[in-house]
Every structure is written in C-alpha cells, then in structure tokens.
Design a protein around this motif. Structure first.
Motif, PDB file in Angstrom:
ATOM      1  N   ASN A  20      97.253  77.014   4.035  1.00 39.86           N
ATOM      2  CA  ASN A  20      95.933  77.360   4.577  1.00 39.86           C
ATOM      3  C   ASN A  20      95.260  78.442   3.757  1.00 39.86           C
ATOM      4  O   ASN A  20      94.124  78.782   3.983  1.00 39.86           O
ATOM      5  CB  ASN A  20      96.084  77.915   6.005  1.00 39.86           C
ATOM      6  CG  ASN A  20      96.560  76.848   6.943  1.00 39.86           C
ATOM      7  OD1 ASN A  20      96.243  75.681   6.744  1.00 39.86           O
ATOM      8  ND2 ASN A  20      97.324  77.236   7.939  1.00 39.86           N
ATOM      9  N   ASP A 136      92.605  80.780  14.315  1.00 36.95           N
ATOM     10  CA  ASP A 136      91.880  80.386  13.097  1.00 36.95           C
ATOM     11  C   ASP A 136      90.830  81.417  12.676  1.00 36.95           C
ATOM     12  O   ASP A 136      90.199  81.274  11.628  1.00 36.95           O
ATOM     13  CB  ASP A 136      91.160  79.045  13.316  1.00 36.95           C
ATOM     14  CG  ASP A 136      92.144  77.890  13.213  1.00 36.95           C
ATOM     15  OD1 ASP A 136      93.242  78.108  12.660  1.00 36.95           O
ATOM     16  OD2 ASP A 136      91.807  76.801  13.705  1.00 36.95           O
ATOM     17  N   ARG A 139      90.669  82.977   9.093  1.00 34.75           N
ATOM     18  CA  ARG A 139      90.124  82.198   7.967  1.00 34.75           C
ATOM     19  C   ARG A 139      88.602  82.321   7.915  1.00 34.75           C
ATOM     20  O   ARG A 139      88.002  82.385   6.855  1.00 34.75           O
ATOM     21  CB  ARG A 139      90.537  80.732   8.081  1.00 34.75           C
ATOM     22  CG  ARG A 139      91.919  80.519   7.462  1.00 34.75           C
ATOM     23  CD  ARG A 139      92.176  79.075   7.200  1.00 34.75           C
ATOM     24  NE  ARG A 139      92.674  78.425   8.402  1.00 34.75           N
ATOM     25  CZ  ARG A 139      92.740  77.115   8.552  1.00 34.75           C
ATOM     26  NH1 ARG A 139      92.308  76.316   7.602  1.00 34.75           N
ATOM     27  NH2 ARG A 139      93.232  76.605   9.645  1.00 34.75           N
TER      28      ARG A 139
END
Ligand SMILES: C[S@@+](CC[C@H](N)C(=O)[O-])C[C@H]1O[C@@H](n2cnc3c(N)ncnc32)[C@H](O)[C@@H]1O
Length: 428
Positions: A20, A136, A139
């Motif tokens: 990721n 998340d 990110r």
C-alpha cells in the motif's frame, strides 16, 4: 516501499500487489525488466509511464530529499514535451492547493507537524492524531502532505526503518510555520480562512460580472457590502477581524523598524483600526502614546482590552476622533477615490495645526514584474476588485489623494515593509 529482493516478474507482481506504500523499486531491477506484462502492470501502478522510460535516482531538492536509496520515474521535461501545456494543466488544477491547505489547517495537521519539531512525522503518525478511526485515513493524509510539500509548505524526506520499511517523513518549512496558529506572532492561517470562506468564495464565482460591469460584487451576491455583512454574521465578523489582526501584527512589527514617526506622539487615532491590534503593537513600543481605536460599532464591540487604548465606535465618513496624529492602515484600498477623500478630509479636520495623517498601505508597482511582492500585490488588488469594487494605488495616486483632501505635503518612507507596504505622511 522499497522493493529490492524481486528477481522475477512474478515475484515483482506479487510484491507490488500486496503493498500500500509509495512504490519505489530498485533502479537495477526496473532496468532489467523485459516482460511486457510487467511493463503494463508497472504502468498501471504509476511506477513507469511507458516501458523502458528513463528512471533516475531521486535527487535531493529543497522540498523532497531522499535518505534511502530510491528510484523514480524521471519527471523532468524532455525536449519532446510541451512545458507551456504542462504549465497550463498545472494552473487548471491550482485550486486544489489552497483547498487542501485549508483542510490541513482546520485539522491542525500543521500544528501536529510543528509540535513534532525536527524529528518530523509520517502520515500514519498524523492520522492517529486527527479525529478519524478509518484505517485508510493515513493514505489520504499522505496525499494531502505530498501536495503541501510540492508547494513548499512542508519538506519531505524518506526514512528507512526495519519495522515499517521506507516512510515519508514531513517537517514544516519556514513558509509552513505561518499556517500554524501562532498566538501573537501573526499567522497567515486566519487570512486563508477568510479568503477561502464560502461567503468569500461565492463572490469570486461572479468575477466575470465584475469585470464587465464593475460595482460591489459582494453586495450584489450577499445583499450587503462586506463591512455591513460582518454586522449580521458574527462568525464572519470574527474571521475577518482575526485575519486583519494577524496580518497587522507582522506588518506593524516591520513598520516600526523602518519608521520612527510615532515617537514623541502624545495621542494617536487609528481610523478603521479593526479590533485595535495595530495600536497595541505601536503602544507596546511607545507606552506614553494614548491610543484611540476607531471602527464601526459592531467591530469595536468585539475588541479586546489593551492598556492605554480606548475603543470608539462610529462612521469615518461622518467624522473621526481628534488626535495629535491620525493613522489609517490597509483601509483606503477598500474604497474608491471619492470615499477616500471624504475620510481624509475628516482626518484633516480632526488634526491640529501642522498635524499629520500616517497612511500605511500596499503600494501598487508601476508595472507588474515576477517578484513575490508583485504577485502578492496584484492578487490583493484582484481581491479588492472582486470583493469590494475598490483598488490598490500607486505612489502617484496616493499623492493625488493627499492633495485632493487639503493636505499640503506628501512624504513617503524610503523602505517598504516586506517590499509591499508603504509608509506615507499626509502633512497639514
Ligand atoms: C481591511 S480592514 C483594516 C483594519 C485595520 N486597519 C488593520 O490594518 O488591521 C478595514 C476596516 O475598516 C472598517 N470600516 C469599514 N467601514 C467603516 C466606517 N464607515 N467607519 C469606520 N470603520 C470602517 C472595517 O470595519 C474594518 O475593520
């Protein structure tokens, strides 16, 4: 993520699909790729834009530097590419920067980075300090920080760690420090909050109408001019006054280094002085001065107490309080010549014989150039045009205002504060 051990395309595919993190791969490995399928995968993953395209070691720059051995696609413009087109595309997406910066300020992201000091922080560290539980979020925060680094608000370096692999570490740049709320030091965050506020933004969307027809666009859109609107919206009033107070703190601290004309004054009236910050800066250097801060009643009603300063509410187009000297900072640019002359004549009436009005205002250059000061002034002039239907002035235009309102002598200091603000005296 720094991928070194991949020796086959299949291994590379498995690794890239499981990561990721930013995709950084060894130069040697990428150059060894021959397999077309891998090239297309690499292309999709934004590592290479076309097979065989030149890659280079990430070079240290002012905003991005690498502490780990890393490789990236070469983004420098080649002779085949069209720099003006890329510049045009960049301008077309420019808007993302102030909006993302505003979000970073509102989430106190810059405060978090500032408190981390020289150690710096990763996006993951920041995500754990903002109000979200979304795994998340880090990110998204990282993408926000990248944009801020490219625009010189942050610096970014890569750091390698056994547990976490390669991470981007962010620190505040000298410019970025001005977007952290800094108490009395004069943050630019409050000015961004004002300029990017939905009330202000809505007026900008009618810019074309102002260019064609002139007038006060704020009034057309919101049914009241900006200085009356602040009377019906206390939140906007507070945002406006804070933006001006923060700007004034920085500007006046530099004005006091350039200009000695406040010395030995017994009293000083600041006309359209906002919440009194300007006089507070002056009287902290010259405590014997008795200050009168004069502004509309709904602004002085929110002004804090400052020793030696009296807040007076009123309308400068009707009359202004008497004082040994009168100053007007960053207010004449809000009005057309007719209104300015009305205020200046009122100042003339309230001054003693041989008294002076001290005017501090952005000075429009004769012709725009590529300096930062010129860019700021023309952006501010556009703000005056669209938001208030007014304009910045050249030295000659200020001199004309001085004479038209009855003063006999115009004087201007040799130095501009921050290469932008002129200090002028209109003498009786
Ligand atoms: C751009 S701000 C400048 C504030 C301050 N001089 C400074 O530099 O921080 C303009 C100020 O003019 C004030 N103002 C507008 N109309 C006014 C009026 N009719 N009489 C007195 N002040 C007025 C506004 O309330 C506002 O505080």
């Amino acid at each position: 993520m720094y991928i070194t051990p991949c020796t086959t395309p299949a291994m590379f595919e498995a690794t890239i699909n499981s990561c990721n993190q930013p995709r950084l791969v060894s130069v040697k490995f990428l150059l060894s790729l021959r397999d077309k399928a891998v090239h297309s995968l690499v292309s999709k993953q934004n590592i290479l834009t076309k097979p065989g395209r030149r890659i280079k070691k990430l070079l240290s720059t002012e905003t991005m530097n690498s502490t780990a051995s890393a490789a990236s696609v070469d983004h420098s413009i080649s002779k085949l590419e069209d720099e003006p087109y890329l510049q045009a595309l960049t301008i077309s997406t420019l808007f993302s920067f102030p909006m993302i910066l505003k979000a970073a300020v509102e989430l106190d992201v810059l405060g978090i980075i500032s408190r981390a000091g020289s150690a710096g922080v990763s996006a993951g560290d920041i995500a754990s300090h903002i109000p979200t539980k979304d795994p998340d979020a880090s990110r998204r925060v990282d993408r926000m920080l990248c944009l801020l680094a490219v625009n010189s608000i942050l610096t970014c370096s890569l750091s390698e760690n056994d547990e976490r692999g390669v991470q981007r570490i962010y620190r505040l740049s000298p410019t970025g420090r001005y977007f952290v709320q800094q108490g009395d030091e004069g943050s630019a965050a409050s000015m961004l909050a004002l300029n990017a506020h939905p009330i202000t933004m809505e007026v900008w969307s009618h810019a074309k109408d102002t260019i064609l027809g002139g007038g006060n666009e704020f009034k057309k859109v919101h049914k009241k001019s900006a200085f009356h609107y602040t009377n019906i919206d206390p939140t906007y009033n507070q945002i406006f006054n804070q933006a001006m107070a923060d700007l004034t703190t920085k500007v006046m601290n530099q004005v006091l280094q350039i200009y000695g004309g406040f010395e030995r004054l017994g009293s000083l009236v600041d006309v359209a002085g906002g919440t009194g910050k300007c006089l507070a800066v002056i009287t902290s250097k010259y405590p014997p001065i008795k200050g009168i801060n004069f502004d509309v009643p709904h602004v002085v009603a929110t002004a804090p107490f400052y020793p030696g300063i009296k807040h007076v509410g009123g309308d400068m187009f009707a009359s202004v309080p008497k004082g040994e000297a009168i100053m007007i900072k960053d207010a004449l640019h809000n009005w057309d010549d007719e209104h300015c002359i009305k205020v200046l004549k009122n100042c003339y009436e309230s001054l003693p014989e041989k008294g002076k009005a001290i005017i501090i205002n952005v000075l429009m250059p004769k012709a725009p150039d590529s300096t930062l000061a010129s860019r700021y002034i023309t952006q501010l002039d556009a703000t005056m045009l669209i938001q208030l239907g007014s304009h910045e002035r050249t030295q000659k235009q200020f001199e004309a205002l001085c004479m038209a309102s009855g003063f006999s002598e115009f004087w201007v200091a040799d130095h501009l504060a921050y290469s932008v603000w002129a200090i002028m005296e209109f003498r009786k």
